[in-house]
Design a protein around this motif. Sequence first.
Motif, PDB file in Angstrom:
ATOM      1  N   GLY A 172       0.820  -1.202   0.000  1.00  0.00           N
ATOM      2  CA  GLY A 172       0.000   0.000   0.000  1.00  0.00           C
ATOM      3  C   GLY A 172       0.855   1.253   0.000  1.00  0.00           C
ATOM      4  O   GLY A 172       2.013   1.243   0.427  1.00  0.00           O
ATOM      5  N   ARG A 173       0.275   2.322  -0.501  1.00  0.00           N
ATOM      6  CA  ARG A 173       0.930   3.630  -0.506  1.00  0.00           C
ATOM      7  C   ARG A 173      -0.100   4.678  -0.090  1.00  0.00           C
ATOM      8  O   ARG A 173      -1.189   4.745  -0.674  1.00  0.00           O
ATOM      9  CB  ARG A 173       1.471   3.983  -1.901  1.00  0.00           C
ATOM     10  N   ILE A 174       0.243   5.493   0.900  1.00  0.00           N
ATOM     11  CA  ILE A 174      -0.614   6.596   1.316  1.00  0.00           C
ATOM     12  C   ILE A 174       0.234   7.863   1.382  1.00  0.00           C
ATOM     13  O   ILE A 174       1.263   7.897   2.056  1.00  0.00           O
ATOM     14  CB  ILE A 174      -1.257   6.342   2.694  1.00  0.00           C
ATOM     15  N   ALA A 209      -0.389  20.657  10.113  1.00  0.00           N
ATOM     16  CA  ALA A 209       0.450  20.042  11.150  1.00  0.00           C
ATOM     17  C   ALA A 209      -0.159  18.720  11.603  1.00  0.00           C
ATOM     18  O   ALA A 209       0.552  17.733  11.853  1.00  0.00           O
ATOM     19  CB  ALA A 209       0.610  20.996  12.327  1.00  0.00           C
ATOM     20  N   TYR A 210      -1.487  18.692  11.710  1.00  0.00           N
ATOM     21  CA  TYR A 210      -2.159  17.439  12.053  1.00  0.00           C
ATOM     22  C   TYR A 210      -1.864  16.360  11.024  1.00  0.00           C
ATOM     23  O   TYR A 210      -1.533  15.217  11.372  1.00  0.00           O
ATOM     24  CB  TYR A 210      -3.673  17.653  12.154  1.00  0.00           C
ATOM     25  N   LEU A 211      -1.978  16.705   9.726  1.00  0.00           N
ATOM     26  CA  LEU A 211      -1.720  15.721   8.683  1.00  0.00           C
ATOM     27  C   LEU A 211      -0.293  15.199   8.742  1.00  0.00           C
ATOM     28  O   LEU A 211      -0.045  14.006   8.528  1.00  0.00           O
ATOM     29  CB  LEU A 211      -1.983  16.338   7.303  1.00  0.00           C
ATOM     30  N   THR A 212       0.648  16.095   9.042  1.00  0.00           N
ATOM     31  CA  THR A 212       2.049  15.679   9.130  1.00  0.00           C
ATOM     32  C   THR A 212       2.251  14.697  10.274  1.00  0.00           C
ATOM     33  O   THR A 212       2.867  13.629  10.098  1.00  0.00           O
ATOM     34  CB  THR A 212       2.957  16.904   9.321  1.00  0.00           C
ATOM     35  N   ARG A 213       1.744  15.015  11.457  1.00  0.00           N
ATOM     36  CA  ARG A 213       1.914  14.132  12.612  1.00  0.00           C
ATOM     37  C   ARG A 213       1.135  12.836  12.444  1.00  0.00           C
ATOM     38  O   ARG A 213       1.612  11.757  12.831  1.00  0.00           O
ATOM     39  CB  ARG A 213       1.480  14.858  13.892  1.00  0.00           C
ATOM     40  N   PHE A 214      -0.057  12.936  11.885  1.00  0.00           N
ATOM     41  CA  PHE A 214      -0.853  11.737  11.614  1.00  0.00           C
ATOM     42  C   PHE A 214      -0.099  10.794  10.681  1.00  0.00           C
ATOM     43  O   PHE A 214      -0.054   9.579  10.892  1.00  0.00           O
ATOM     44  CB  PHE A 214      -2.190  12.149  11.001  1.00  0.00           C
ATOM     45  N   SER A 215       0.522  11.361   9.668  1.00  0.00           N
ATOM     46  CA  SER A 215       1.279  10.551   8.716  1.00  0.00           C
ATOM     47  C   SER A 215       2.456   9.856   9.385  1.00  0.00           C
ATOM     48  O   SER A 215       2.756   8.692   9.081  1.00  0.00           O
ATOM     49  CB  SER A 215       1.783  11.431   7.560  1.00  0.00           C
ATOM     50  N   GLN A 216       3.133  10.557  10.274  1.00  0.00           N
ATOM     51  CA  GLN A 216       4.264   9.948  10.979  1.00  0.00           C
ATOM     52  C   GLN A 216       3.822   8.743  11.805  1.00  0.00           C
ATOM     53  O   GLN A 216       4.470   7.689  11.786  1.00  0.00           O
ATOM     54  CB  GLN A 216       4.934  10.986  11.877  1.00  0.00           C
ATOM     55  N   GLY A 217       2.733   8.906  12.529  1.00  0.00           N
ATOM     56  CA  GLY A 217       2.237   7.788  13.342  1.00  0.00           C
ATOM     57  C   GLY A 217       1.800   6.624  12.487  1.00  0.00           C
ATOM     58  O   GLY A 217       2.092   5.453  12.798  1.00  0.00           O
ATOM     59  N   ASP A 273       5.793  -2.230   8.769  1.00  0.00           N
ATOM     60  CA  ASP A 273       6.145  -3.652   8.788  1.00  0.00           C
ATOM     61  C   ASP A 273       5.249  -4.478   7.871  1.00  0.00           C
ATOM     62  O   ASP A 273       5.440  -5.694   7.755  1.00  0.00           O
ATOM     63  CB  ASP A 273       6.056  -4.200  10.212  1.00  0.00           C
ATOM     64  N   HIS A 274       4.284  -3.832   7.224  1.00  0.00           N
ATOM     65  CA  HIS A 274       3.347  -4.536   6.337  1.00  0.00           C
ATOM     66  C   HIS A 274       3.548  -4.132   4.876  1.00  0.00           C
ATOM     67  O   HIS A 274       2.672  -4.373   4.046  1.00  0.00           O
ATOM     68  CB  HIS A 274       1.905  -4.238   6.766  1.00  0.00           C
ATOM     69  N   ASN A 275       4.683  -3.515   4.572  1.00  0.00           N
ATOM     70  CA  ASN A 275       4.971  -3.021   3.224  1.00  0.00           C
ATOM     71  C   ASN A 275       3.940  -1.987   2.777  1.00  0.00           C
ATOM     72  O   ASN A 275       3.606  -1.876   1.593  1.00  0.00           O
ATOM     73  CB  ASN A 275       5.044  -4.162   2.198  1.00  0.00           C
ATOM     74  N   VAL A 276       3.435  -1.230   3.726  1.00  0.00           N
ATOM     75  CA  VAL A 276       2.550  -0.102   3.433  1.00  0.00           C
ATOM     76  C   VAL A 276       3.328   1.173   3.753  1.00  0.00           C
ATOM     77  O   VAL A 276       3.728   1.395   4.892  1.00  0.00           O
ATOM     78  CB  VAL A 276       1.257  -0.160   4.265  1.00  0.00           C
ATOM     79  N   HIS A 277       3.567   1.972   2.745  1.00  0.00           N
ATOM     80  CA  HIS A 277       4.363   3.183   2.889  1.00  0.00           C
ATOM     81  C   HIS A 277       3.451   4.387   3.091  1.00  0.00           C
ATOM     82  O   HIS A 277       2.528   4.595   2.308  1.00  0.00           O
ATOM     83  CB  HIS A 277       5.217   3.415   1.645  1.00  0.00           C
ATOM     84  N   VAL A 278       3.715   5.162   4.129  1.00  0.00           N
ATOM     85  CA  VAL A 278       2.919   6.366   4.407  1.00  0.00           C
ATOM     86  C   VAL A 278       3.858   7.563   4.496  1.00  0.00           C
ATOM     87  O   VAL A 278       4.846   7.539   5.235  1.00  0.00           O
ATOM     88  CB  VAL A 278       2.130   6.233   5.725  1.00  0.00           C
ATOM     89  N   SER A 279       3.536   8.606   3.727  1.00  0.00           N
ATOM     90  CA  SER A 279       4.378   9.804   3.694  1.00  0.00           C
ATOM     91  C   SER A 279       3.523  11.057   3.788  1.00  0.00           C
ATOM     92  O   SER A 279       2.420  11.115   3.241  1.00  0.00           O
ATOM     93  CB  SER A 279       5.193   9.863   2.389  1.00  0.00           C
ATOM     94  N   ALA A 280       4.053  12.062   4.467  1.00  0.00           N
ATOM     95  CA  ALA A 280       3.472  13.403   4.441  1.00  0.00           C
ATOM     96  C   ALA A 280       4.293  14.242   3.469  1.00  0.00           C
ATOM     97  O   ALA A 280       5.522  14.313   3.590  1.00  0.00           O
ATOM     98  CB  ALA A 280       3.484  14.028   5.831  1.00  0.00           C
TER      99      ALA A 280
END
Length: 264
Positions: free
Chosen positions: A132-134, A158-166, A173-180
């Motif tokens: 997955g990619r978000i 700022a919320y979107l940035t911190r949400f993305s980090q979490g 660990d599930h090969n799902v990449h999340v980036s802000a």
Amino acid sequence: MRRLVLITGATSGIGLAFARVYASHGWDVVVTGRRQERLEKLVEEIRLRFGVEAHFIAADLAEAGTPQKLVDFVTALGRKVDGLVNNAGYGLPEGFVGNDFAAHETFMRVLMQAPTELAHLVLPGMIEQKFGRIINVASLASYLPASPGDTLYAPAKAYLTRFSQGLHLEARDHNVHVSALCPGYTYSEFHDVTGSRRIISQNTPEWMWMGADEVAREGYQAAEANRAICVPGAPNKFLSAVLKILPDDWSLELISNQLRRMMR
């Protein structure tokens, strides 16, 4: 079968650029926004230019139930969401008191609630398939104190940035990449809609601006590399590094001085 990406706010600017970038890398795309005529033209262009599947659904993220509606649309195609680009957003000038609270509610729904709900809807399927990619399109403004006149914009980003980090940590660990993605000044319709184009252009040097295509390409590369945060462009990277170490009082004074210069 090719991967499929769902992109919100795809009628112009960074969202439109993301649709072209993903299609150029062989992804099928589903684009959404409020302006149906533009969406129709975009999917026709993508099909002809890149030879991938392209679909659109005109929808308003300000309306409750729209995130589920978008996911149901993809499901009805017999597909699943392999990639998600939460790009839809806008500015709300005239200050906090200058807008009624209904306008602020709508703003928070589009910029905060809808991206969170969409991620929550698609993430289980991504984890199950181990891919997955978000990408959450935030802003360099997330590193700045909120400025008067558009009071909720920086806090929402700022919320979107911190949400993305979490989410990045939870999903990696599930090969799902999340980036802000945290761009600075970008050539798009954003400042035209808020009525600030002339003031911003006159008070911002050209070297601080980036094209939407360049921003989208860097965002795509960051997601593929599984970087939690992407600040595109060397000037923006420098500014974000400086802003991290500046005391809040100094940052507030910088914002205040910049606004006074613009008003003059």
